[in-house]
Enzyme design. Structure first.
Site, short mmCIF file in Angstrom:
data_model
loop_
_atom_site.label_atom_id
_atom_site.label_comp_id
_atom_site.label_asym_id
_atom_site.label_seq_id
_atom_site.Cartn_x
_atom_site.Cartn_y
_atom_site.Cartn_z
N SER A 42 0.81 -1.21 0.00
CA SER A 42 0.00 0.00 0.00
C SER A 42 0.85 1.27 0.00
O SER A 42 1.76 1.43 0.81
CB SER A 42 -0.89 -0.02 1.25
OG SER A 42 -1.25 1.28 1.63
N GLY A 43 0.50 2.20 -0.87
CA GLY A 43 1.21 3.48 -0.92
C GLY A 43 0.97 4.27 0.36
O GLY A 43 1.89 4.89 0.91
N LEU A 44 -0.28 4.24 0.84
CA LEU A 44 -0.59 4.95 2.07
C LEU A 44 0.26 4.39 3.22
O LEU A 44 0.89 5.14 3.97
CB LEU A 44 -2.09 4.79 2.40
CG LEU A 44 -2.51 5.31 3.77
CD1 LEU A 44 -2.32 6.82 3.86
CD2 LEU A 44 -3.98 4.96 4.07
N ASP A 54 1.06 10.59 1.84
CA ASP A 54 0.75 9.77 0.66
C ASP A 54 0.61 10.68 -0.56
O ASP A 54 -0.41 10.65 -1.25
CB ASP A 54 -0.56 8.99 0.96
CG ASP A 54 -0.85 7.91 -0.08
OD1 ASP A 54 0.05 7.62 -0.89
OD2 ASP A 54 -1.98 7.38 -0.08
N ASP A 81 0.94 -0.92 -5.06
CA ASP A 81 0.10 0.25 -5.29
C ASP A 81 1.05 1.29 -5.91
O ASP A 81 1.78 1.99 -5.20
CB ASP A 81 -0.44 0.72 -3.93
CG ASP A 81 -1.10 2.08 -3.99
OD1 ASP A 81 -1.28 2.59 -5.11
OD2 ASP A 81 -1.41 2.62 -2.91
N ASP A 83 0.59 4.10 -7.34
CA ASP A 83 0.06 5.46 -7.47
C ASP A 83 -0.26 5.77 -8.95
O ASP A 83 -0.99 5.03 -9.57
CB ASP A 83 1.04 6.48 -6.87
CG ASP A 83 1.15 6.31 -5.35
OD1 ASP A 83 0.28 5.65 -4.76
OD2 ASP A 83 2.11 6.82 -4.76
N GLU A 110 -3.30 4.38 -10.82
CA GLU A 110 -4.59 5.07 -10.73
C GLU A 110 -4.61 6.25 -11.70
O GLU A 110 -3.57 6.89 -11.94
CB GLU A 110 -4.85 5.52 -9.28
CG GLU A 110 -3.82 6.46 -8.70
CD GLU A 110 -3.85 6.51 -7.18
OE1 GLU A 110 -3.58 5.47 -6.54
OE2 GLU A 110 -4.12 7.59 -6.62
N LYS A 116 0.10 12.58 -6.68
CA LYS A 116 -1.27 12.28 -6.26
C LYS A 116 -1.50 12.59 -4.79
O LYS A 116 -0.56 12.91 -4.04
CB LYS A 116 -1.62 10.82 -6.57
CG LYS A 116 -0.63 9.75 -6.12
CD LYS A 116 -0.55 9.51 -4.62
CE LYS A 116 -1.87 9.17 -4.00
NZ LYS A 116 -1.99 7.72 -3.72
N ASN A 118 -3.95 10.95 -1.43
CA ASN A 118 -4.77 9.80 -1.06
C ASN A 118 -6.24 10.07 -1.40
O ASN A 118 -6.74 11.17 -1.20
CB ASN A 118 -4.61 9.50 0.44
CG ASN A 118 -5.35 8.24 0.83
OD1 ASN A 118 -6.53 8.25 1.12
ND2 ASN A 118 -4.63 7.12 0.76
N SER A 119 -6.92 9.05 -1.88
CA SER A 119 -8.30 9.21 -2.38
C SER A 119 -9.28 9.67 -1.30
O SER A 119 -10.34 10.19 -1.61
CB SER A 119 -8.79 7.88 -2.95
OG SER A 119 -7.93 7.45 -3.96
N ARG A 155 -6.69 1.49 -12.01
CA ARG A 155 -7.60 1.92 -10.94
C ARG A 155 -8.34 3.17 -11.38
O ARG A 155 -7.73 4.16 -11.78
CB ARG A 155 -6.77 2.18 -9.68
CG ARG A 155 -7.45 3.00 -8.62
CD ARG A 155 -6.68 2.88 -7.33
NE ARG A 155 -6.91 3.97 -6.41
CZ ARG A 155 -6.31 4.06 -5.24
NH1 ARG A 155 -5.43 3.13 -4.86
NH2 ARG A 155 -6.56 5.07 -4.44
N HIS A 186 -12.69 2.16 -7.37
CA HIS A 186 -12.56 2.66 -6.00
C HIS A 186 -13.77 3.50 -5.62
O HIS A 186 -14.32 4.22 -6.46
CB HIS A 186 -11.28 3.48 -5.87
CG HIS A 186 -10.73 3.50 -4.47
ND1 HIS A 186 -11.16 2.64 -3.49
CD2 HIS A 186 -9.76 4.26 -3.89
CE1 HIS A 186 -10.50 2.88 -2.38
NE2 HIS A 186 -9.64 3.85 -2.58
C1 SPV Z 1 -3.43 2.57 -0.51
O1 SPV Z 1 -3.53 1.62 0.27
O2 SPV Z 1 -2.48 3.33 -0.50
C2 SPV Z 1 -4.47 2.81 -1.47
C3 SPV Z 1 -5.80 2.44 -1.14
O3 SPV Z 1 -4.21 3.40 -2.48
S1 SPV Z 1 -6.60 3.82 -0.52
O4 SPV Z 1 -5.87 4.32 0.59
O5 SPV Z 1 -7.92 3.32 -0.18
O6 SPV Z 1 -6.69 4.83 -1.56
MG MG Z 2 -2.47 4.32 -2.48
#
Ligand code: SPV
Ligand code: MG
Length: 497
Positions: A42-44, A54, A81, A83, A110, A116, A118-119, A155, A186
Site C-alpha cells: 500500500s502506498g498509504l 501519501d 500500489d 500510485d 490510478e 497524487k 490519497n483518495s 484503478r 474505487h
Molecule cells: C493505498 O492503500 O495506498 C491505497 C488504497 O491506495 S486507498 O488508501 O484506499 O486509496
Molecule cells: Mg495508495
C-alpha cells in the site's frame, strides 16, 4: 510457481480472493504466515511508515527499496500500489522493468495526476488523468513487461472524484482496450451502492478489484455475490501497528518501567523467529566450520571492571591474531558461575570452540596449542600449582613430566579442594571442544541442569560427569599466564602495559 503466475491465477480464479496490506519486510512476513495468498504493498501504508504523506513524498526508488525487502522476505506475490506510475508513460514503463527485476508480481496505477493525494483526502478536488493519455500509459507498461504473467491493474478514480458511474464505465472500457489485466474500481462511500451499480453494468468484461476501506461494514459475501475477483484489506497492518505503538509508548512513558509493558509486547523469541535467526545458525554450522582448523571462541566475562576489560581486549586480540574469526563474549553480569551462561549460549559450542574465562592473560603459544589439539575435550592445566583459594585442582592419569610430554594425559578428577597427595595441576579456565565434544558437553549440560539447580553447577560438576563416559585430555603448561588478580598486581606496579 512464479510470483507473477500466482497473482495472475488469483485474479483469474473465478472466485473472490483476498489481499492483505503490508508495508515492510516484517509485516509482509506476517501476512504470508497468516495464510494470505498475496500482499498489497500500500502506498498509504508505506509512506506513513516512512513518516511522510501519501503524496509521492517518498521517491519511487525509496518505495522500491522497501519492496525489495518485502519481496525477499516472502514467497507470495506482491501487488504494488504504484500510485500514478510516478510520472508519464515513460516513468511507468521504467517502473515495470524495475519491478520485474525485483520479483514484484504486478502493479496497480490510478488515473490521477502526479503528484497524487490519497483518495480519502478531498477526493472531489483531485484532477483525473486524461483518459487517452492514461490508456497509452497502460499500453506502454504492457508492452514493456518481459514476463507475460506480470499483472497491470488500472484503478479508476472517477467515483472518488465525483464524475459518476458513466465516466467510470467509459474509462474502464478504455483501459480494457489498452490491455489492462483487471480494473480496480474505487469508492469512498460507506456502502456498496456505487460498486454494485458498476458491477451490474460491467459484468465480467475483466476481473474487478475493490478496496473496501470505507465500506468495511459490508459483508464479504456481498463481494462474492457480485462477482468481485479481488478484495484488498488495504491498510490494516499499518493502523494496527500505530494503535499498538501508541499504547506501549504511552504506557512506558507514564510508568517509567518495563515491568508491566513486557506482557504487552511480542517476545524477543518471536522477533528472532520472524527474522529466521535459526536458519542463520544452521548455515553457520555448515559454512563456518568447513575448514577443520577454523576455531571460534566464547569468552565468559565475569565482571566489567577496567582491569577485566583490559584483559578481555588483550585476549580477543590474541585470539584474532591466531586466526579465530568469531569471538563471542558472554557477560556473566558479575556472577562467579559460568555454567548457567554456558547452558544459555550452548548453541555457540559447535566444534573447535575455545571457551575461556574473560579474566585471563596468557602466552600466545597456549592458545595455539589448544587450537591445534584434536581431542574431543581438552582443558589447559598449569602443573606449577600450590595450595590456595578459589582454584580448580585436577588429578590426572599422569603428572607433568619433561620427558613424557608426548604421552596422552587424561583428567581423573577436578576438585574444589586441595588434597595433599594427588594434585597434578590447576585448571586455568581455558578449554576446547571438538564437534563431537561440543555435542557431548551440550548433552551433559542438559542432563545436569535437569538434575540440579543450574546456578549450583560448577566446572568440577561438568567435567567429572563428562569423564565418566568420555576422556578429557589435559594440556599441561608451566606458568605463562595470569588471572585477574595477578594481572592487577603487576599492573599496579606499573610492570604491564
Ligand atoms: C493505498 O492503500 O495506498 C491505497 C488504497 O491506495 S486507498 O488508501 O484506499 O486509496
Ligand atoms: Mg495508495
Amino acid at each position: 510457481m512464479k510470483k507473477t503466475t500466482q497473482l495472475r491465477n488469483l485474479i483469474n480464479s473465478h472466485q473472490l480472493e483476498l489481499l492483505m496490506e503490508a508495508h515492510n519486510g516484517l509485516s509482509a512476513k506476517i501476512v504470508e504466515e497468516a495464510g494470505f495468498k498475496g500482499i498489497w504493498a500500500s502506498g498509504l501504508s508505506m509512506s506513513a511508515a516512512m513518516g511522510v504523506r501519501d503524496n509521492n513524498e517518498a521517491s519511487w526508488t525509496q518505495v522500491m527499496e522497501v519492496l525489495e525487502f518485502m519481496s525477499d522476505a516472502t514467497s507470495i506475490p506482491i501487488l504494488l500500489d504504484g500510485d500514478t506510475g510516478y510520472g508519464n508513460f515513460n516513468n511507468a514503463r521504467r517502473l515495470v522493468r524495475k519491478l520485474e527485476q525485483r520479483n514484484i508480481a504486478g502493479v496497480c496505477i490510478e488515473d490521477k495526476q502526479f503528484p497524487k493525494t490519497n483518495s480519502f483526502i478531498k477526493g472531489e478536488a483531485q484532477p483525473l488523468a486524461d483518459m487517452d493519455e492514461f490508456s497509452n500509459k497502460i499500453r506502454a507498461m504492457k508492452d514493456t513487461q518481459k514476463d507475460d504473467d506480470f499483472v497491470v491493474i488500472s484503478r479508476i478514480e472517477a467515483l472518488i472524484a465525483g464524475w459518476g458511474l458513466e465516466e467510470a464505465l467509459k474509462r474502464a472500457e478504455a483501459y480494457r482496450k489498452a490491455g489492462t489485466d483487471a480494473i480496480l474500481i474505487h469508492s469512498k462511500r460507506n456502502d456498496f451502492v456505487e460498486i454494485e451499480a458498476f458491477m451490474k453494468e460491467w459484468g465480467s468484461r475483466l476481473p474487478v478489484v475493490i478496496v473496501p476501506t470505507k465500506y468495511f461494514s459490508v459483508p464479504t459475501g456481498k463481494f462474492r455475490e457480485f462477482g468481485i475477483s479481488l478484495a484488498i484489506w488495504a491498510n490494516h497492518n499499518l493502523r494496527a501497528s500505530i494503535a499498538a505503538m501508541e499504547q506501549i509508548t504511552k504506557q512506558i512513558f507514564l510508568e517509567e518501567t518495563l515491568i508491566n509493558a513486557e506482557k504487552n509486547v511480542a517476545s524477543l523469541e518471536r522477533v528472532f523467529q520472524l527474522q529466521e535467526a535459526e536458519e542463520l545458525a544452521q548455515a553457520e554450522k555448515r559454512y563456518l566450520s568447513m575448514n577443520g582448523n577454523q576455531s571460534n571462541a566464547m569468552i565468559l566475562l565475569r565482571n566489567s571492571t577496567m582491569a577485566s576489560q583490559a584483559l578481555l581486549g588483550k585476549q580477543i586480540h590474541q585470539m584474532k591474531a591466531k586466526g579465530i574469526k568469531e569471538v563471542q563474549v558472554v557477560d556473566l553480569n558479575g556472577s562467579e558461575n559460568v555454567i548457567p551462561s554456558l547452558i544459555k549460549e550452548s548453541d555457540f559450542l559447535r566444534g573447535n570452540t575455545i571457551i575461556a574465562n574473560g579474566d585471563l592473560f596468557y602466552k600466545p603459544h597456549i592458545i595455539e596449542d589448544l587450537m591445534n589439539d584434536t581431542n574431543d575435550i581438552t582443558i589447559v592445566v598449569d602443573a606449577d600449582v600450590e595450595p590456595g583459594m578459589e582454584k580448580r585442582y585436577i588429578t590426572a592419569n599422569q603428572a607433568y613430566s619433561k620427558e613424557l610430554w608426548f604421552k596422552p594425559v587424561q583428567l581423573i578428577e577436578m576438585k574444589e579442594q586441595w588434597t595433599d597427595d594427588d594434585i597434578h595441576g590447576e585448571f586455568i579456565g581455558l578449554w576446547k571442544v571438538s564437534e563431537n565434544g561440543a555435542v557431548k558437553v551440550k548433552k551433559a549440560l542438559d542432563t545436569l541442569s535437569q538434575k540440579e539447580d543450574e546456578k549450583l553447577l560448577t566446572y568440577p560438576h561438568l567435567f567429572n560427569y563428562l569423564r565418566e563416559y568420555l576422556s578429557i585430555s589435559v594440556q599441561y603448561i608451566k606458568g605463562g599466564w595470569l588471572d585477574y588478580k595477578g594481572y592487577q598486581e603487576f599492573q599496579n606496579n606499573g610492570e604491564i602495559i
